[in-house]
Scaffold this motif. Structure first.
Motif, PDB file in Angstrom:
ATOM      1  N   PRO A   1       2.274   6.499   1.518  1.00  0.00           N
ATOM      2  CA  PRO A   1       0.929   5.676   0.344  1.00  0.00           C
ATOM      3  C   PRO A   1       0.759   7.008   0.158  1.00  0.00           C
ATOM      4  O   PRO A   1       1.212   7.620  -0.114  1.00  0.00           O
ATOM      5  CB  PRO A   1       0.183   6.080   1.956  1.00  0.00           C
TER       6      PRO A   1
ATOM      7  N   GLY B   1       0.917  -1.288  -0.028  1.00  0.00           N
ATOM      8  CA  GLY B   1       0.037   0.361  -0.399  1.00  0.00           C
ATOM      9  C   GLY B   1       1.044   1.306   0.420  1.00  0.00           C
ATOM     10  O   GLY B   1       0.283   2.264   0.421  1.00  0.00           O
ATOM     11  N   GLU B   2       2.403   1.085  -0.458  1.00  0.00           N
ATOM     12  CA  GLU B   2       2.807   2.209  -0.183  1.00  0.00           C
ATOM     13  C   GLU B   2       3.389   2.452  -1.750  1.00  0.00           C
ATOM     14  O   GLU B   2       3.803   1.278  -2.893  1.00  0.00           O
ATOM     15  CB  GLU B   2       3.885   2.295   0.502  1.00  0.00           C
TER      16      GLU B   2
END
Length: 233
Positions: A142, A118-119
């Motif tokens: 993020p 998620g980054e």
């Protein structure tokens, strides 16, 4: 000037040879085959260019950020060759190399690589009088937390970070982007070009002083823990 360059921080594997401004490159999207391809490609390119290893002035390497195993592999290969030849090593930001591959008319560039979990890895750059200049600190975060420097829009996005999270990065930056290429990958040819400029500025380093840029704290912590375990034996 003669340089051999490696870039394996993403799914794209590439090797390049720079000879006085002329660049030859091998590039392939080859997940999990970087170790198999890098050294044979280097031998082939040097042979095609008519350059013996002893004629190289320096070795260049994409130092990350990117996939942990890919960054580590490129650093290890480049350090090994540089030490064997007694040549300096020129580390180049993988994000800078990605930005260097943006369209020639792009003057403000946000380079972003999908960091998973998620980054994204991201860094902002500007082209000033023919040189690429970093205008932000490279960071992992993020997509929605990536911030551009003040000063308006007209930013061009490059890199797989723009496809992460269903395009969350592009959505969060809104009108400040004039376009984004989410398929772009860093290449050794751009590592070589940036390294040639850095070498001319006297920025080459002894191979043992070059360290990978992982950015994620947990990766750095793991390395510290591994060293502590080795020291305790």
């Amino acid at each position: 000037m003669k340089l051999l360059a490696f870039e394996t921080a993403t799914e794209g594997c590439s090797v390049a040879v720079w000879v006085d401004g002329d660049v030859r490159e091998r590039f392939e999207i080859a997940p999990r085959r970087h170790a198999e391809l890098a050294l044979p490609w280097a031998e082939q390119l040097l042979a095609e260019a008519g350059v013996a290893k002893a004629q190289l002035d320096a070795i260049a390497v994409g130092r990350g950020p990117g996939a942990f195993t890919g960054v580590r592999l490129a650093i290890a290969i480049a350090q090994g060759i540089a030490l064997a030849l007694d040549r300096p090593l020129v580390p180049v930001s993988t994000l800078a190399a990605l930005a260097a591959g943006a369209p020639s008319d792009a003057t403000r560039i946000l380079a972003a690589i999908d960091a998973r979990m998620g980054e994204v890895y991201a860094g902002a750059f500007e082209r000033r009088q023919g040189e690429l200049v970093a205008v932000s600190t490279e960071a992992v975060s993020p997509p929605g937390a990536v911030a551009l420097p003040d000063g308006g829009g007209n930013w061009h996005g490059v890199g797989t970070g723009f496809s992460a999270g269903e395009g969350a990065l592009q959505g969060s930056l809104g009108g400040r982007l004039v376009g984004a290429d989410a398929t772009a990958l860093p290449r050794a040819s751009d590592i070589a070009r940036l390294a040639a400029t850095a070498f001319a500025r006297g920025e080459a380093l002894p191979p043992e002083r070059v360290e990978p840029a992982y950015l994620r704290n947990q990766v750095a912590l793991t390395l510290v823990e591994q060293q502590a375990l080795r020291d305790s034996r």
